[in-house]
Write an enzyme that holds these catalytic residues in place. Sequence first.
Site, PDB file in Angstrom:
ATOM      1  N   HIS B  56      43.392 -28.699  -8.608  1.00 43.82           N
ATOM      2  CA  HIS B  56      44.115 -28.939  -9.865  1.00 43.82           C
ATOM      3  C   HIS B  56      44.903 -27.705 -10.309  1.00 43.82           C
ATOM      4  CE1 HIS B  56      41.681 -32.484  -9.989  1.00 43.82           C
ATOM      5  NE2 HIS B  56      40.561 -31.803 -10.143  1.00 43.82           N
ATOM      6  N   HIS B 218      41.934 -37.124  -9.857  1.00 44.31           N
ATOM      7  CA  HIS B 218      41.442 -37.161  -8.482  1.00 44.31           C
ATOM      8  C   HIS B 218      41.928 -38.421  -7.783  1.00 44.31           C
ATOM      9  CE1 HIS B 218      38.482 -35.222 -11.155  1.00 44.31           C
ATOM     10  NE2 HIS B 218      38.484 -34.299 -10.230  1.00 44.31           N
TER      11      HIS B 218
END
Lengths: 330, 330
Positions: B56, B218
């Site tokens: 991320h 995700h």
Amino acid sequence: MKMLINVPETVVADALRGLAACHPELTVDVDNRVIVRRDAPVEGKVGLVSGGGSGHEPLHGGFVGPGMLDAACPGEVFTSPVPDQMVRAAAAVDSGQGVLFIVKNYTGDVLNFDMAAELAEDEGVQIAKVLVNDDVAVTDSLYTAGRRGTGATLFVEKLAGAAADEGAPLERVESVARRVNELSRSFGVALSACSTPAKGGPTFELPAGELELGVGIHGEPGRERRAMMTSREIADYAVEVVVEDLRPDSPVLLLVNGMGATPQLELYGFAAEVHRALGERRVTVARTLVGNYVTSLDMAGASITLCQVDEDLLRLWDAPVRTAGLRWGA
Amino acid sequence: MKMLINVPETVVADALRGLAACHPELTVDVDNRVIVRRDAPVEGKVGLVSGGGSGHEPLHGGFVGPGMLDAACPGEVFTSPVPDQMVRAAAAVDSGQGVLFIVKNYTGDVLNFDMAAELAEDEGVQIAKVLVNDDVAVTDSLYTAGRRGTGATLFVEKLAGAAADEGAPLERVESVARRVNELSRSFGVALSACSTPAKGGPTFELPAGELELGVGIHGEPGRERRAMMTSREIADYAVEVVVEDLRPDSPVLLLVNGMGATPQLELYGFAAEVHRALGERRVTVARTLVGNYVTSLDMAGASITLCQVDEDLLRLWDAPVRTAGLRWGA
């Protein structure tokens, strides 16, 4: 290829509307395609203008602001802006101290900035020009006679911008820009092609399991295609050709630049290998910048740019900058 | 799927070596996977620690530095860090004023930060925790009970970090963080799946011509799949669900966040549509941040996050910050 757009025809105009909405410190002329810092012309300051095809953001519009560019002229995707844009930009930023055009070495950009320089001088604006041609991958290619201009453009715009910010006259700002270009070298690799909105798909074919070594920022062919290499091998290859050409004998600024779609996780892993490879060749890195700065739409891949610096250039690098794409100390 | 890596097993360690090489202002413990600002613990200052799965970036390691986090704990890709990392981080940043754990609401992260809090308190470090759960797309999903934590994490880390920088005690820093989370909402869309290094290919299937509305960071499923929409339609959809849920009655901070592979040219065009859609709903935007900040590896797509602010929070937003991923005024 799915894109986050309305229609291909309005991609550049839509992005400019976004830039205007998000950055009230900029004046964005969407119709005429000129991005100017709102407080231009800055009294007593040399003006810096750059521009080029869209699709390389944040270059150049994202680098307009105190300490860097005074104005940028975005063309259509991968297409040179036209002289009218550059003349408008020059007029908007000239405080009477003259204007430096920073031009990446692509045939269309060179011709159009040349014409714009003549037109602007006819209107009484003193113009200097510097050509950026740092890419060691190839001489002469699809878009260019001579070396292509790529990552060093960021260094030229930042360092010349800082010099102008200090109140340097046009001659010194031009000389800093020229020196930075001469002291810079780049090399890029593509793991995937990029897709332009107009085409709606990849601009070239890159087979699964191969990469392009020495790719240009429009997906122009590079030196060779090879079977996929590791991050370590790519770093060794890129550092070798860049260092071989530059032969730095003082510390360097290092840009580890993402082409657009490469995750930052991968980019930092690559940066580790680039640092290692430079260390093995006894090159000292004074500062590193990692991120997507000179991009090729959604291309996966990366480039490295080295700029050899002395104390003067390092001080200019560390000076405050306040743009959408690069900001510190302000 | 080609990646700029050595082998999948070393992706996180390689990225940490790169972070260390490029950012001498950070102390990076590659073996134990803890990133700490070099001058920690800062005398008299509350410490801020966050962390989560890698993939991320720049969240969270890129947000370590003055004005934001004191330490971050990266897990494997899309996998929670372990309590030992968080305990080490807390010990490294505690100046005696206590430590705030900022935890995105995913089951693994919550459990591990809870355990770490107990262990750290056993070692004499006062711990407060705040849970980030801003994603309005779904309640309960693949990784989460309740709402997922996404883009608001950046706002929580920046605003609580600024409060800590001003010398606020743990109680106030915690209360700012909690308030920012309560005043924030996010919504994301995917145009493509992301590929993890371990899998070497897409983590889910998204057919050509479809997008996922409400996707998680995700690649978790969102609210629905639809035939591809325009930037304008996506902005209307996302703004509608976020504003409907938040119902802001004062200006907002706006994050227009790229998922990783979406070109900045597209992201700014989308930002224009988000501004338009907010304006039509009479929501005033105080500040906008556009870029790849809370990413999902090489996913194409974007998310928006709104955070309703008062003068206090706006001042904290404007306060200097100096991290690899977010920097101004310092």
